[in-house]
Design a protein around this motif. Structure first.
Motif, PDB file in Angstrom:
ATOM      1  N   HIS A   2      41.663 -36.852 -14.839  1.00  0.00           N
ATOM      2  CA  HIS A   2      42.551 -35.702 -14.950  1.00  0.00           C
ATOM      3  C   HIS A   2      41.883 -34.416 -14.497  1.00  0.00           C
ATOM      4  CE1 HIS A   2      40.153 -34.689 -18.409  1.00  0.00           C
ATOM      5  NE2 HIS A   2      40.904 -33.679 -18.718  1.00  0.00           N
ATOM      6  N   SER A 107      45.214 -40.808 -13.229  1.00  0.00           N
ATOM      7  CA  SER A 107      46.463 -40.690 -13.988  1.00  0.00           C
ATOM      8  C   SER A 107      47.464 -39.754 -13.338  1.00  0.00           C
ATOM      9  CB  SER A 107      46.177 -40.170 -15.405  1.00  0.00           C
ATOM     10  OG  SER A 107      45.499 -41.122 -16.187  1.00  0.00           O
ATOM     11  N   TRP A 108      46.987 -38.665 -12.740  1.00  0.00           N
ATOM     12  CA  TRP A 108      47.867 -37.573 -12.343  1.00  0.00           C
ATOM     13  C   TRP A 108      48.021 -37.434 -10.828  1.00  0.00           C
ATOM     14  CZ3 TRP A 108      45.117 -36.967 -16.873  1.00  0.00           C
ATOM     15  CH2 TRP A 108      45.802 -36.410 -17.970  1.00  0.00           C
ATOM     16  N   HIS A 110      47.942 -34.094  -8.974  1.00  0.00           N
ATOM     17  CA  HIS A 110      47.570 -32.730  -9.317  1.00  0.00           C
ATOM     18  C   HIS A 110      48.101 -31.772  -8.255  1.00  0.00           C
ATOM     19  CE1 HIS A 110      45.202 -34.040 -12.660  1.00  0.00           C
ATOM     20  NE2 HIS A 110      44.542 -34.867 -11.893  1.00  0.00           N
ATOM     21  N   THR A 130      56.020 -34.585 -16.201  1.00  0.00           N
ATOM     22  CA  THR A 130      55.147 -33.416 -16.118  1.00  0.00           C
ATOM     23  C   THR A 130      54.338 -33.235 -17.398  1.00  0.00           C
ATOM     24  OG1 THR A 130      56.681 -32.300 -14.622  1.00  0.00           O
ATOM     25  CG2 THR A 130      55.097 -30.912 -15.789  1.00  0.00           C
ATOM     26  N   THR A 131      53.065 -32.913 -17.245  1.00  0.00           N
ATOM     27  CA  THR A 131      52.271 -32.432 -18.374  1.00  0.00           C
ATOM     28  C   THR A 131      52.090 -30.928 -18.182  1.00  0.00           C
ATOM     29  OG1 THR A 131      50.224 -33.009 -17.209  1.00  0.00           O
ATOM     30  CG2 THR A 131      51.054 -34.579 -18.809  1.00  0.00           C
ATOM     31  N   ASP A 234      51.599 -30.833 -12.463  1.00  0.00           N
ATOM     32  CA  ASP A 234      50.788 -32.023 -12.667  1.00  0.00           C
ATOM     33  C   ASP A 234      51.683 -33.072 -13.317  1.00  0.00           C
ATOM     34  OD1 ASP A 234      48.612 -30.710 -11.679  1.00  0.00           O
ATOM     35  OD2 ASP A 234      47.591 -30.463 -13.586  1.00  0.00           O
ATOM     36  N   LEU A 236      52.357 -37.327 -14.473  1.00  0.00           N
ATOM     37  CA  LEU A 236      51.894 -38.671 -14.797  1.00  0.00           C
ATOM     38  C   LEU A 236      52.944 -39.701 -14.378  1.00  0.00           C
ATOM     39  CD1 LEU A 236      50.816 -37.973 -18.480  1.00  0.00           C
ATOM     40  CD2 LEU A 236      49.221 -38.589 -16.672  1.00  0.00           C
TER      41      LEU A 236
END
Length: 476
Positions: A2, A107-108, A110, A130-131, A234, A236
């Motif tokens: 991440h 995971s992402w 970016h 989205t995170t 960002d 996932l």
């Protein structure tokens, strides 16, 4: 792996490059009928009948898959050789928990704007979540949630740390490099700080370790953030990052469980020797991770040029490990991030967590450990690692929280086919060394992988674009 949220808010964080118009290569052979050989991404291992290929790609991570997909789309005969029993490399979606895929590697995405991985995700029909960088709950060493005064202190020291590094880069005319930690400690007059303030500065420094995977004792204060930013969210993949690699691999010829031992070349072609036989071709694309190149486990026939050897030796290979904990119920705050400020004697330990429940609707927490501590715990047993994670959670949420029903743990530095998570700019290295690492040797030997991308190292999109670059060198 991440990327950190606080760094981007101060203008010092995640970077990348504009997307290339290379996705069209994935449009060819969409039904998997354009590449010779097996119709599945991973062919069974066993005795091989090498023959000769137009291009041999060493490694079926995303850079190797990108190169092979592009070349297959141009009508080239391509063979991928992969040491593991799966494709993906440092993209690794575990299916251990039925119905709850978890990404043990990347995971992402970016920065979704003009990012080639976003285009691939859309093509694969992969759902993205989205995170939010602002969705976080901070906790102090005593387990109490940070109040307004504590939050102000956290932000103050984050900004002071970032400013110290920015000032060093702006004013360092003689280009004398040193570590991130030494620059920050000198600028903030470390000996005069209280222990509480030292803890908050250390908390800020650990952000950089999680972002770049290297220790702040080793990370170049001049070049640690020499990459370039991609805008956007960002995101996932609740269904797993494997959706991207599966899309790229469709119809390609991949031989898994073929451990490459030596790569030779001359005017007549290339020979790639594995533990299951030798393969001949006209070109080779080498996508070995930096850590594997540094280990010397793969030999290069005539030898590598001196500048490439120097780049391999001086760039850093970082560590970011994950510990997924699955619980019978949710007992934590309903924010994307949970951040824990440890005491000084526990620097870098279990400081950052992601709330899996918000992404996948399951009671899962993901704890990260980077750099020195991330490397240290690889020598611990699973039980010791889980106990360490639970110690932090119990400090915050109390001793009566439930025990996890299961866990999944990574040890990327110990993985012989990765030897780390992703590369960083170490003291003594320069961004130009990534160009040297990427440089082809003659017309036959080409290099790709996230470490070869000057503007987007340590990212999936960087790895992908490096594969396209190497393929273009061959296809013209």
């Amino acid at each position: 792996m991440h990327r950190r949220r606080f760094l981007t808010s101060m203008g010092l964080g995640l970077t990348g490059v504009a997307a290339l118009g290379a996705l069209s290569a994935c449009d060819n052979n969409e039904d998997g009928d354009g590449a010779a050989g097996e119709s599945t991404p991973s062919a069974p291992s066993g005795s091989s009948s090498p023959g000769r290929s137009g291009v041999i790609v060493v490694g079926a991570g995303i850079s190797g898959l990108a190169a092979a997909r592009y070349l297959a789309g141009k009508g080239k005969d391509v063979l991928l050789l992969e040491a593991r029993n799966r494709i993906g490399g440092r993209i690794w979606t575990s299916e251990q928990w039925a119905g709850v895929p978890v990404d043990l590697g990347a995971s992402w995405i970016h920065g979704t704007d003009k990012n080639p991985i976003t285009d691939l995700a859309n093509k694969a029909g992969a759902r993205m979540v989205t995170t939010d960088s602002e969705s976080a709950t901070d906790y102090l060493a005593n387990g109490h949630q940070a109040d307004d005064a504590a939050e102000q202190a956290i932000q103050r020291w984050r900004k002071a740390t970032a400013q110290a590094l920015a000032t060093n880069q702006d004013k360092n005319e003689d280009q004398k490099d040193t570590s991130v930690r030494s620059v920050v400690e000198r600028a903030l007059n470390w000996p005069t700080l209280s222990n509480d303030d030292k803890s908050l500065v250390s908390f800020a420094l650990n952000d950089y370790e999680h972002e770049y995977a290297g220790s702040v004792n080793d990370m170049s204060a001049l070049y640690f953030d020499s990459d370039k930013k991609i805008n956007g969210k960002d995101v996932l993949f609740p269904g797993g990052y494997h959706q991207i690699t599966d899309l790229l691999a469709k119809g390609l010829t991949v031989r898994t469980e073929h451990v490459v031992q030596q790569i030779d070349w001359d005017s007549g072609g290339v020979t790639v020797t594995t533990d299951k036989g030798a393969f001949q071709g006209d070109h080779v694309v080498v996508t070995l991770p930096l850590g594997v190149l540094q280990s010397g486990t793969v030999k290069f026939g005539p030898g590598l040029p001196a500048d490439k050897q120097a780049a391999i030796g001086k760039l850093g290979m970082g560590v970011l490990n994950k510990c997924y904990l699955r619980f019978p119920k949710v007992f934590w705050a309903d924010t994307d991030w949970l951040m824990c400020v440890p005491n000084l004697d526990k620097y870098g330990q279990w400081e950052q967590w992601i709330n899996g429940n918000r992404a996948v609707g399951q009671p899962v927490l993901l704890g990260f450990n980077a750099a020195d501590f991330g490397r240290t715990i690889e020598g611990w047993s699973d039980a010791q690692i889980v106990a360490g994670a639970m110690g932090t959670l119990k400090t915050i949420y109390g001793g009566n929280i439930p025990q996890p029903t299961d866990f999944q743990i990574t040890r990327w530095a110990s993985d012989p086919y990765a030897r780390g998570s992703y590369s960083f700019n170490k003291v003594g290295s320069t961004p130009a060394m990534r160009d040297q690492l990427a440089a082809r040797i003659g017309d036959r030997v080409h290099f790709a992988g996230e470490a070869t991308q000057r503007d987007s190292f340590a990212t999936v999109h960087g790895a992908y674009l490096s594969g396209i670059r190497a393929a273009e060198e061959i296809a013209g």
